[in-house]
Structure formats: structure tokens, C-alpha cells
Enzyme design. Structure first.
Site, PDB file in Angstrom:
ATOM      1  N   HIS A  20       1.148  -1.125   0.002  1.00  6.95           N
ATOM      2  CA  HIS A  20       0.524   0.153   0.402  1.00  6.95           C
ATOM      3  C   HIS A  20       0.497   1.042   0.143  1.00  6.95           C
ATOM      4  O   HIS A  20       1.525   1.661   0.856  1.00  6.95           O
ATOM      5  CB  HIS A  20      -0.941  -0.151   1.010  1.00  6.95           C
ATOM      6  CG  HIS A  20      -1.857  -1.164   1.413  1.00  6.95           C
ATOM      7  ND1 HIS A  20      -3.340  -1.808   1.449  1.00  6.95           N
ATOM      8  CD2 HIS A  20      -1.478  -2.447   1.646  1.00  6.95           C
ATOM      9  CE1 HIS A  20      -3.691  -2.172   1.539  1.00  6.95           C
ATOM     10  NE2 HIS A  20      -2.609  -3.639   1.361  1.00  6.95           N
ATOM     11  N   GLU A 201      -7.325 -12.227   6.517  1.00  3.83           N
ATOM     12  CA  GLU A 201      -6.139 -11.808   7.309  1.00  3.83           C
ATOM     13  C   GLU A 201      -6.828 -11.956   8.720  1.00  3.83           C
ATOM     14  O   GLU A 201      -6.176 -12.522   9.640  1.00  3.83           O
ATOM     15  CB  GLU A 201      -5.824 -10.487   6.632  1.00  3.83           C
ATOM     16  CG  GLU A 201      -4.584  -9.568   7.371  1.00  3.83           C
ATOM     17  CD  GLU A 201      -4.037  -8.467   7.102  1.00  3.83           C
ATOM     18  OE1 GLU A 201      -5.575  -7.419   6.544  1.00  3.83           O
ATOM     19  OE2 GLU A 201      -3.642  -7.459   7.285  1.00  3.83           O
ATOM     20  N   ASP A 279       3.541  -5.132   2.531  1.00  2.66           N
ATOM     21  CA  ASP A 279       1.983  -4.571   3.489  1.00  2.66           C
ATOM     22  C   ASP A 279       2.432  -2.925   3.182  1.00  2.66           C
ATOM     23  O   ASP A 279       2.024  -2.042   2.417  1.00  2.66           O
ATOM     24  CB  ASP A 279       1.246  -4.784   4.233  1.00  2.66           C
ATOM     25  CG  ASP A 279      -0.668  -5.142   4.718  1.00  2.66           C
ATOM     26  OD1 ASP A 279      -0.611  -4.699   3.648  1.00  2.66           O
ATOM     27  OD2 ASP A 279      -0.862  -5.670   5.981  1.00  2.66           O
ATOM     28  N   ASP A 280       2.629  -2.949   4.377  1.00 11.15           N
ATOM     29  CA  ASP A 280       2.918  -1.067   4.683  1.00 11.15           C
ATOM     30  C   ASP A 280       3.739  -0.456   5.578  1.00 11.15           C
ATOM     31  O   ASP A 280       4.566  -0.707   7.004  1.00 11.15           O
ATOM     32  CB  ASP A 280       1.171  -1.229   6.211  1.00 11.15           C
ATOM     33  CG  ASP A 280       0.596  -1.084   5.325  1.00 11.15           C
ATOM     34  OD1 ASP A 280      -0.344  -0.240   4.382  1.00 11.15           O
ATOM     35  OD2 ASP A 280      -0.242  -2.239   5.372  1.00 11.15           O
TER      36      ASP A 280
HETATM   37  N1  ADE Z   1      -4.629  -1.117   4.197  1.00  8.59           N
HETATM   38  C1  ADE Z   1      -3.249  -0.886   4.400  1.00  8.59           C
HETATM   39  N2  ADE Z   1      -2.924  -2.542   4.696  1.00  8.59           N
HETATM   40  C2  ADE Z   1      -3.985  -2.667   5.217  1.00  8.59           C
HETATM   41  C3  ADE Z   1      -3.595  -4.378   5.983  1.00  8.59           C
HETATM   42  N3  ADE Z   1      -2.993  -4.599   5.634  1.00  8.59           N
HETATM   43  N4  ADE Z   1      -4.788  -4.799   5.299  1.00  8.59           N
HETATM   44  C4  ADE Z   1      -5.860  -4.698   5.261  1.00  8.59           C
HETATM   45  N5  ADE Z   1      -6.001  -3.170   4.839  1.00  8.59           N
HETATM   46  C5  ADE Z   1      -5.032  -2.496   4.815  1.00  8.59           C
HETATM   47 ZN    ZN Z   2      -2.934  -5.513   2.347  1.00  4.59          ZN
END
Ligand code: ADE
Ligand code: ZN
Length: 338
Positions: A20, A201, A279-280
Site C-alpha cells: 500500500h 487476514e 504491505d505497509d
Molecule cells: N490497508 C493498508 N494495509 C492494510 C491491511 N494490512 N489490511 C487491510 N487493509 C489495509
Molecule cells: Zn494489505
């Protein structure tokens, strides 16, 4: 059976398919942009920002993630955010990347869709020209909002169809099942977008089933809860349905208590098309190579498992077959020097 070292991981050409871009906003850029736009944040120093990044659930992270994204205002901010991640790709040998962005996080604050997309695509084009960076964009719908708003976002995305390859589904999972977004995914498919969705998740394994059967996705993001259903695992294996997993994220968001509980290598060895992603990264303590390294440290990931994960990342990508083969042959060349 040598455990993969950071040098080995760094040398492997890799694709990243679950990143993201808003989650790559580093504390220094966050503070710089807050100052530029005279936005009062809860924190004043990088140390204070980092200390705040303690999460006990997906939602506890999303609250800070959306607050952080509030410093992105003008086209140059979106350019700078993207540019920094692309420079990281060059450093980490991420030769292809499919990048998620959340337009509603910005349009909901009055930022124009065009400002967001133009900043991003200008950076992507500069990276392509300067070092041949291969990339595409995944436009994600926020699942905590109504489908009617996702439909408006799709319409905005359609005006930029040439710049966006895929649609995705992210944000708060539990209580927002895939079926809520059936119509918008069906229209997106008709319009020619490829499709991915976060499922399994924090949410139940049933969401993986419904993302596949009702949204007709070509990849599942995360999907770690598939382990609750052996018949599903068998199906995912048979169909080579990719699961874009994010080990550091899962531990930081308490999906697993410890990295050694992560099922990714077990699923890999069973023959599933699992991939490693960050992911982030600015919130979860590491970019792509750090995610691979965490698997080496906690689960003794071998060099051959790392190579298979990298191969899967290209197989699971939306690249055409010729470009997939080109990248796969680069892996073979890089592994020769082991
Ligand atoms: N948006 C950003 N990271 C996310 C994640 N791990 N799960 C769901 N939405 C997200
Ligand atoms: Zn994600």
C-alpha cells in the site's frame, strides 16, 4: 540446505505485489509534509512517531494509517511518496511492483482523484525512464465504506483506465465481507480491470471462498486463514491461486503471535503459489528484503525456498508471459552465483 542470507535475498530479482503506497509513508516525510501544510499532528519527532506504531489489531493500525495519509495534499506530495518507494525498489532489486493505492482515503478529504493519480504516475514514469522500473497500479476500494462509494471511485478510475491495471479491496475486514462489493467488482471486470482482494487476514476463511467465487479475483491478499480449511488449501494448490502474504505485517498486527507460527513456508512446500510482500513497510518495520530475512531468521528459510518465493512473485504478477519469462530467467542467472 543453506539458510538464505541478506546478501542472497538482496541479489534475487523480486516482484512485490502487495504494497500500500500510503503505508510506505516514512515518519520523516510525514513530519515534513505536516510542517509544509501546517497540519498539527499528535507527534513532533521521528521517535514519537515510531513509539506510536504499536498495534494490537488491524483497526488499531488503520486508525494511524488514515491519520498519516492526511498530510498528503498536493500532487508533489503524492509524487514524493511514490518516488521514495520506487527508489527503495531499485535498492532492493524489486524489478517489478504492483502498487496499491486508496483513492477514497484522499477524495474523502476533498483531494481530487486527478491530483492523486497524476502525482503517482509521474513518479512511475520517471522511474521507468531512469532505470527501467516495471510497475502497475492497483486501485483499492475501502471495504468499511458502502459499495455506492466504491462505484463512484470506479467511475473516477475509468477516466484513467490507461494508468490503472487492477482493482482491489482493503481496510477493515471483519464485518465487511466480499459479497458487499460484488456489483463493483463485476463492473470492474467488464471494464477490463484485473482483480485482487484482501481476504482471510483477520477475517474468516469463508471470506477467501467468497472473494474467489463472488468477486472472481485472480489473487488473494494475505489469505493466511486458508489453513483453517484443508479442502480450500488443496484447491488453491491445484489452481495455483496466488496468496500475497506479508509476514512482518501479520506479526505486527497480531495475526500471529510470533514469526515462527507463520504458515507461509509450509504452504510453499505443499506447492501453493505464496509470495512475500511488505504491505505497509513504514508501519511494520521493514521493506521487502526484511520480510524475506525475517523468514530466514525465524523459520530457517533456505536459499531454494527464497528462490521459489521470488519465482512465485513473477508467476503471480499481472505481467504478460514474455515479461514473466524474462524476469524468471534473471532469477536463474542470479542464483548461478551462489
Ligand atoms: N490497508 C493498508 N494495509 C492494510 C491491511 N494490512 N489490511 C487491510 N487493509 C489495509
Ligand atoms: Zn494489505
Amino acid at each position: 540446505m543453506t539458510v538464505a542470507s541478506l546478501e542472497f535475498i538482496a541479489r534475487l530479482p523480486k516482484a512485490e505485489l502487495h504494497l500500500h503506497i500510503e503505508g510506505s509513508l516514512e515518519p520523516d516525510l510525514l513530519l515534513e509534509l505536516a510542517e509544509k501544510h501546517k497540519i498539527d499532528l499528535l507527534y513532533k519527532t521521528i521517535e514519537e512517531v515510531e513509539a506510536a506504531y504499536q498495534f494490537d489489531s488491524l483497526q488499531s493500525f488503520l486508525d494511524l494509517y488514515y491519520m498519516g495519509a492526511g498530510v498528503l495534499i498536493d500532487e508533489q506530495d503524492f509524487y514524493d511518496l511514490m518516488w521514495r518507494y520506487l527508489c527503495r525498489c531499485r535498492e532492493e532489486n524489486i524489478v517489478h511492483t504492483e502498487i496499491m493505492f486508496d483513492p477514497q482515503t484522499h477524495t474523502g478529504r476533498g483531494i481530487l482523484f486527478d491530483v492523486v493519480i497524476n502525482g503517482f504516475t509521474r513518479a512511475l514514469e520517471d522511474a521507468r525512464q531512469q532505470w527501467g522500473q516495471s510497475s502497475s497500479l492497483i486501485m483499492c476500494f475501502l471495504r468499511h465504506l458502502p459499495e455506492s462509494e466504491a462505484l463512484l471511485t470506479l467511475a473516477q478510475g475509468l477516466a484513467h483506465k490507461d494508468k490503472i491495471l487492477s482493482v482491489g479491496l482493503d481496510s477493515s475486514e471483519v464485518g465487511h465481507p466480499p459479497e458487499k462489493f460484488q456489483k463493483v467488482f463485476s463492473l470492474a471486470k467488464e471494464a477490463g480491470f484485473s482483480r485482487v482482494a484482501h481476504a482471510g487476514e483477520e477475517g474468516p476463511v469463508q471470506y477467501i471462498h467468497s472473494a474467489i467465487s463472488l468477486l472472481d479475483v485472480q489473487r488473494i491478499d494475505h489469505g493466511v486463514r486458508c489453513v483453517d480449511d484443508p479442502a480450500l488449501v488443496e484447491n488453491l494448490k491445484k489452481n495455483r491461486m496466488p496468496l500475497t502474504m506479508c509476514p512482518l505485517s501479520n506479526v505486527r498486527l497480531c495475526v500471529f503471535d510470533q514469526m515462527r507460527e507463520h504458515p507461509i513456508l509450509k504452504l510453499l512446500d505443499e506447492g501453493l503459489c505464496v509470495t512475500v510482500n511488505s504491505d505497509d513497510p513504514s508501519y511494520f518495520g521493514g521493506y521487502l528484503n526484511e520480510n524475506y530475512l525475517a523468514l530466514a531468521k525465524a523459520l530457517s528459510m533456505t536459499e531454494s525456498q527464497a528462490v521459489q518465493l521470488a519465482r512465485n512473485s513473477f508467476e503471480a504478477s499481472f505481467l504478460d508471459d514474455t515479461r514473466k519469462q524474462l524476469f524468471l530467467s534473471k532469477i536463474d542467472a542470479s542464483a548461478l552465483f551462489v
